[in-house]
Design a protein around this motif. Structure first.
Motif, short mmCIF file in Angstrom:
data_model
loop_
_atom_site.label_atom_id
_atom_site.label_comp_id
_atom_site.label_asym_id
_atom_site.label_seq_id
_atom_site.Cartn_x
_atom_site.Cartn_y
_atom_site.Cartn_z
N VAL A 170 0.82 -1.21 -0.22
CA VAL A 170 0.15 -0.05 0.17
C VAL A 170 0.93 1.28 -0.03
CG1 VAL A 170 -1.63 1.29 1.47
CG2 VAL A 170 -2.11 -1.11 1.02
N GLN A 171 1.76 1.29 0.71
CA GLN A 171 2.66 2.48 0.91
C GLN A 171 3.40 2.58 -0.35
OE1 GLN A 171 4.71 0.86 4.78
NE2 GLN A 171 4.76 2.82 5.28
N ILE A 188 2.37 1.88 -3.60
CA ILE A 188 1.44 2.27 -4.30
C ILE A 188 1.22 3.89 -4.27
CG2 ILE A 188 -1.01 2.46 -5.21
CD1 ILE A 188 -1.24 -0.67 -4.21
N ARG A 189 1.15 4.09 -2.99
CA ARG A 189 0.92 5.47 -2.60
C ARG A 189 1.99 6.70 -3.16
NH1 ARG A 189 -2.29 9.03 0.66
NH2 ARG A 189 -1.42 11.06 0.07
N LEU A 224 1.98 7.15 -6.59
CA LEU A 224 1.06 8.14 -7.11
C LEU A 224 1.48 9.65 -6.71
CD1 LEU A 224 -2.38 6.13 -6.36
CD2 LEU A 224 -1.23 6.21 -8.63
N ASP A 225 1.96 9.55 -5.35
CA ASP A 225 2.38 10.83 -4.95
C ASP A 225 3.37 11.57 -5.72
OD1 ASP A 225 0.69 11.12 -2.74
OD2 ASP A 225 2.24 10.43 -1.43
#
Lengths: 409, 409
Positions: A210-211, A213-214, A217-218
């Motif tokens: 999850v981290q 992916i984020r 995107l960031d």
């Protein structure tokens, strides 16, 4: 690592009177023997910004205020320049000659930092010439508001402690190391390979996924997620090459087979070794596995005391793999929780867990503690990649660190 | 909904003696007036499997055991057939005529279910003819081990209570509704549009996003995640059409503009309205907003008592939007936590939260409670999509439900 944008580097302003030994301390911290060219005092009041690497703290900018020390009168210009520097710094290194007293100059800097909530690390330098007494420590603490670190830039005594103090005092924002975003350009595609096995939490993803992916995107890039079975098909659906494939270590061999050779390939473990610690040090640690001899003491350290599973990674798998490489049994010791054993120097290697329960700051402190004892350290992820023979390929996004594997030493 | 594979449907075995009214009860549950063709008793002992929809419970398979009731002797064949059915059922509906007693037959079924840990819902039917006494309830509970539901298949009295009892007794596995996987074929690409705004948790994704990714991977499809700004570029990188674009509602208009018209487009809110409740009912509820008149009572119900933010969705935004549509003020009531107000029939509409803190089972129970009071119900996500004019496009993966928006009524 060298591509870290200057904006992300920790900015450390170094203050101190002319003879406190600021330049030699910077050299000691950066391990550079080449002398930093001293500015001729008085000729300029402009601070000098120097981007450098303090291992394993990471990339920093040292703001050298050699030109604005207290040799002149307490002039307005000096005060203005100091304030300017404090506005640009993330933290302050306040250097004093242990043989000299604490003056209004240091107390003024410390007070201004306090007002600005800037972390300060106070250093009593030159302890080779003037050993520090308990009274001096107490006095420094009272006058400056922080416990000083006693070092000698000359003999390097205390330099490890100073690095640990820097890491521990660094502002919260410093923990915000990027996971992978600094390796991607906007619009890049990163493919994430996620095997769905029995160990995956039902209906969820694990936190590192999850981290990641984020983080992608960031950084204005795109995250394409597939199971290992769909990786080939996924790459086929793309009409441009993905910038990178990031796989769970479990699926590394399959991912390697299905990733075009000119596409960067790494694993979540490698990214998190870098994110949570210092990849360069951990890779060097992995390499030292080859040098172990039967009977050597090896410490396997876990940051938390988790429920041990059958075929547990720390107590069963890693010892088994290391034994196979060494060709004989070793003297494994285990530690868990917050404290390492006292005498780290007795070990030939420390193998640390992935530190999912501790933050980067704490992991770096641990790495530095082990380094201070002259012992190599590796973490589970890098160790496993090494013993499985996939470390070289998994380091493809980090060519400079990949070279460590080829270094003779 | 009609494409639910039979394997995923809740299998309910309906047991009862010949005159208990099994067939009419099935008709009452499924709202079908067409009589189920009765099997001629005695001609077969094969149970009949009937796939049907019990709204809002969802798709079920009713295993009708009309042929293996207790009219014959307690023969070995009957016992064998019953056991066979129990092995295939997820739960059992045990139907009795309220006017008849509880016999060894019902007690035997209940006992076998208990041994198999199969949930049982006991029904005392025909209460139009034989009202149920407290003593009868007590007796049924003692003999069968479960509290019976009193209904009349004829007058439909108690049918809502029965549906709620079914939902509450359904086995845990029944909660495992798929989020989007049933709409994707293996190898399909689903594009997920995730705006990174201030409300997103730092370094993380919100749970519905994570659950959706996992559901896509679990169904052998691929999840391509981008921010709304990168959607156009993302679609450009693909050399095949994505099967679906799923966007955060916030970015719907931008996603709609950048998604080719022949690609299905929906929102996380719509998928979760279906996953957590009954999309069909909630869409019908949204449509009823048009029929509201100034002064009408509207209940806004939240499942938890969260900290209210400025411009809060439930107390500020939704009332504002509904007022704008109705063209006047309404009599808004609010409830939060576990209980609805007593008299639901006074409301013209219930607007329920997204039920992130309650499970599908509880949300369906609530939907049924509101329906039993003859009141339409919508949830936040479907309501917002409706008032913003994006509901029709967001229902593109659900053409049958999309038609509800066009129905005259």
């Amino acid at each position: 690592m060298n591509s870290t944008p200057r904006g992300n580097r920790l900015h450390i302003a170094i203050f101190g009177r002319r003879n406190a030994g600021k330049s030699s301390l910077i050299n000691a911290l950066t391990n550079q023997d080449i002398a930093v060219v001293s500015n001729v005092p008085g000729t300029t009041t402009d601070p000098v910004y120097k981007a450098m690497e303090i291992l394993p703290v990471g990339p920093v900018v040292m703001i050298d205020t050699a030109g604005i020390d207290d040799t002149g009168e307490l002039g307005e210009l000096r005060v203005r320049r100091s304030i300017e520097v404090l506005n640009k710094a993330d933290m302050v290194l306040l250097v004093m000659d242990a043989g000299a007293g604490i003056t209004e100059y240091e107390m003024d800097i410390a007070k201004r930092c306090q007002e600005k909530k800037l972390p300060v690390v106070a250093v009593l330098n030159k302890i080779d010439a003037s050993p520090v007494t308990a009274l001096q420590r107490q006095e420094a603490k009272e006058r400056l508001g922080v416990e000083p670190v006693a070092v000698s830039a000359l003999t390097r005594e205390g330099i490890s402690d100073l690095k640990i103090a820097l890491v521990q005092a660094a502002p919260p924002s410093w923990d915000e190391q990027t996971i992978v975003g600094d390796l991607l350009n906007p619009g890049d595609v990163a493919v994430l390979v996620i095997p769905i096995d029995l160990a995956a939490p039902k209906g969820r993803l694990i936190l590192p996924q999850v981290q990641t992916i984020r983080d992608i995107l960031d950084h204005d890039a795109m995250a394409y997620m597939v199971k290992e079975r769909e990786l080939k098909e996924c790459i086929r659906t793309l009409n441009k090459k993905p910038r990178m494939v990031i796989t769970d270590s479990q699926a590394f061999l399959k991912a390697d087979a299905d990733t075009p050779p000119d596409v960067l390939l790494t694993s979540f473990s490698i990214l998190f070794a870098r994110y949570k610690g210092d990849l360069e040090t951990l890779v060097a640690g992995a390499k030292s596995i080859e040098k172990l001899r039967p009977g050597d003491k090896v410490l396997i350290a876990e940051a938390c005391s988790h429920h041990r599973m059958e075929d547990d990674i720390g107590t069963v798998k890693i010892p088994r793999w290391i034994r196979q490489i060494v060709g004989g049994d070793l003297d494994f010791h285990w530690s868990s929780g917050h404290r390492f054993p006292e005498d780290l120097a007795q070990y030939k290697l420390v193998v640390h867990c992935g530190s999912c329960m501790i933050n980067r700051r704490e992991m770096l402190s641990r790495i530095m503690q082990v380094q201070a004892a002259g012992v190599p350290i590796v973490n589970y992820g890098v160790c496993i990649a090494y013993v499985q023979g996939i470390l070289r390929r998994a380091l493809s996004p980090f060519p400079l660190i990949q070279e460590i594997l080829d270094d003779e030493d």
